[in-house]
Design an enzyme around this catalytic site. Structure first.
Site, PDB file in Angstrom:
ATOM      1  N   HIS A  36      22.252  22.266 -13.405  1.00 27.70           N
ATOM      2  CA  HIS A  36      22.260  21.204 -14.399  1.00 27.70           C
ATOM      3  C   HIS A  36      23.084  21.612 -15.624  1.00 27.70           C
ATOM      4  CE1 HIS A  36      20.958  18.085 -16.962  1.00 27.70           C
ATOM      5  NE2 HIS A  36      19.999  18.740 -17.579  1.00 27.70           N
ATOM      6  N   CYS A  37      23.325  22.928 -15.788  1.00 29.44           N
ATOM      7  CA  CYS A  37      23.876  23.392 -17.072  1.00 29.44           C
ATOM      8  C   CYS A  37      25.379  23.646 -17.044  1.00 29.44           C
ATOM      9  CB  CYS A  37      23.158  24.664 -17.501  1.00 29.44           C
ATOM     10  SG  CYS A  37      21.429  24.372 -17.864  1.00 29.44           S
ATOM     11  N   LEU A  38      25.801  24.649 -16.269  1.00 26.75           N
ATOM     12  CA  LEU A  38      27.179  25.129 -16.403  1.00 26.75           C
ATOM     13  C   LEU A  38      28.237  24.067 -16.081  1.00 26.75           C
ATOM     14  CD1 LEU A  38      27.022  28.846 -15.184  1.00 26.75           C
ATOM     15  CD2 LEU A  38      26.524  27.848 -17.403  1.00 26.75           C
TER      16      LEU A  38
END
Ligand SMILES: NC(=O)c1ccc[n+]([C@@H]2O[C@H](COP(=O)([O-])OP(=O)(O)OC[C@H]3O[C@@H](n4cnc5c(N)ncnc54)[C@H](O)[C@@H]3O)[C@@H](O)[C@H]2O)c1
Length: 426
Positions: free
Chosen positions: A255-257
């Protein structure tokens, strides 16, 4: 009392940590299924065991009713911050939760945003909505930003042992945030503003994204040069300073990078600035799954088989080992591409029972390998004997788990002058 809004990968462990520290916690989520699960003592996040939910007892109360937050001393927002289809920040979950919060906000409360976002979100977007309550930030209620640093699946660093960065609107906001997080974190790092705290989280994520892209690009080159990139990384990692290890793989997921760096790219445009490293890293990382598909095509070519009609067993579809999160997982692109080329793809992943977007369900390892022409290790979950898989059928190893060669630092042998001259002669 502590309120946590958004009980996902970030919010649930946080809510449990405060409850374990003896605080009364009210956890709010708009997803009624999650609330039902928590009330029944069931966890839906791998890092939080079912027993941990049960052990919280009356200290953790899960609800869909945001009104219950009115009694909290501090309210922490952990809602998603995705991108729109046009890859622009989608702050709608944050704005929705902020509007709800504005309707129940009480004087003296502390509001902390933990969701990853661009510098300025807390002050420019969250603050005005909260002030629709009639209360003034920094005077009637405290406001701060504190980035979450959770790394799903990691056990060596926990919420308690990972330093927690906080940036407050005022010194009093900062003090309030420090008092809150001191309950569950050993070390709190104060920075001068919410913007510095927001930017620090993005720096951490961009650092990872850029370095993953770098090693993935070198992996593609090494492949053409006939070099084993994993051996090269092992060798470079023996340098005790000035090098940080990043391993190549089939692409970047989670979900982040793949998402967060583009929050900064978007904000940078306001300053007439283009974030070249972020764009380039995104491009290389988005291309990596297609490089993986090419490796599969080459392996099938060696078997004198076309992709069309070949049965391919994909092992692991989550974005990283040991977790069931498939958001932005490169496996999704790899499977979709192979299916489009006409392959008959099956997958095995104990952490991911089904992938509705691909219309696929996980099958047992045995069934996956049965009649397959080729296995592809996309995500190397623990507890699978990959050597045994390799003995059964050809394998494309996108994670380097099947290699024999490892570079490791050895004490140097002292050679005598005679042995040097012999060595030269040889
Ligand atoms: N997952 C990670 O590893 C990680 C690490 C660091 C930071 N973050 C950041 O933390 C934030 C949350 O990420 P996550 O992975 O926990 O997301 P998630 O999707 O796992 O959880 C978010 C939860 O918020 C709920 N929600 C959505 N809108 C809501 C609303 N208006 N009111 C109440 N609840 C609402 C959802 O139902 C969901 O349960 C994101 O900004 C993310 O970038 C995530």
């Amino acid at each position: 009392m502590v309120g946590v809004v958004g009980l996902g990968y970030v919010g649930l462990p946080l809510a449990v940590a405060f409850a374990e520290a003896g605080e009364q916690v009210v956890g709010v989520d708009i997803n009624p299924r999650r609330i039902e699960d928590l009330r029944a003592g069931r966890s839906y996040i791998e890092d939080v065991p079912h027993e941990a939910i049960a052990a919280c007892g009356h200290n953790l109360r899960a609800t869909t009713r945001a009104a219950d937050l009115a009694l909290a001393d501090a309210i922490i927002l952990c809602v998603p911050t995705p991108l729109t289809p046009n890859r622009e920040p989608d702050l709608s979950p944050l704005m929705d939760s902020a509007s709800t919060l504005a309707s129940i906000l009480q004087p003296g409360q502390l509001v902390v945003l933990e969701s990853t976002t661009y510098p300025g979100t807390t002050r420019e977007r969250l603050l005005p909505v909260l002030e629709e309550s009639g209360l003034v930030a920094g005077r009637d209620f405290h406001l701060a930003f504190s980035p979450e640093r959770v790394d799903p699946g990691r056990t060596d660093y926990t919420l308690r042992t990972t330093p927690k960065i906080i940036g407050g609107l005022t010194e009093a906001c900062l003090d309030a945030a420090e008092n809150l997080y001191a309950l569950v974190c050993d070390e709190v790092v104060r920075v001068s503003s919410p913007e510095a705290a927001e930017m620090s989280k993005l720096l951490e994520n961009i650092f990872r994204s850029v370095n993953i892209a770098l090693v993935n690009e070198l992996a593609e080159l090494a492949d053409r040069m006939g070099l084993d990139i994993h051996e090269v990384v092992d060798a470079a990692a023996t340098k005790p300073f000035g090098f940080m290890r990043f391993d190549p793989g089939p692409g970047m997921g989670g979900h982040c990078l793949p998402v967060d760096p583009f929050y900064l790219t978007w904000k940078a445009r306001e300053y007439d600035f283009s974030t070249e490293f972020i764009e380039l890293a995104g491009k290389v990382n988005q291309h990596a799954p297609y490089v993986s598909v090419e490796r599969v095509e080459r392996a099938l070519n060696d078997l004198e088989r076309p992709v069309r009609g070949s049965r391919i067993a994909v092992l692991g579809v989550s974005y990283k080992a040991g977790v069931g999160d498939i958001r932005e997982s490169p496996a999704l692109k790899i499977v979709a591409r192979l299916a489009k080329l006409g392959a008959d793809v099956v997958y095995h992943d104990d952490f991911v029972p089904s992938v509705p977007a691909l219309g696929l369900q996980s099958v047992s390892l045995e069934d996956a390998l049965q009649d397959a022409d080729l296995a592809v290790i996309v995500t190397a979950h623990p507890d699978i004997d990959y050597r045994a898989v390799q003995e059964q059928l050809p394998v494309v190893d996108l994670r380097g788990v099947l290699r024999d060669r490892h570079a490791s630092a050895q004490p140097a042998r002292r050679l005598s002058p005679e042995s040097i001259s012999t060595a030269h002669a040889a």
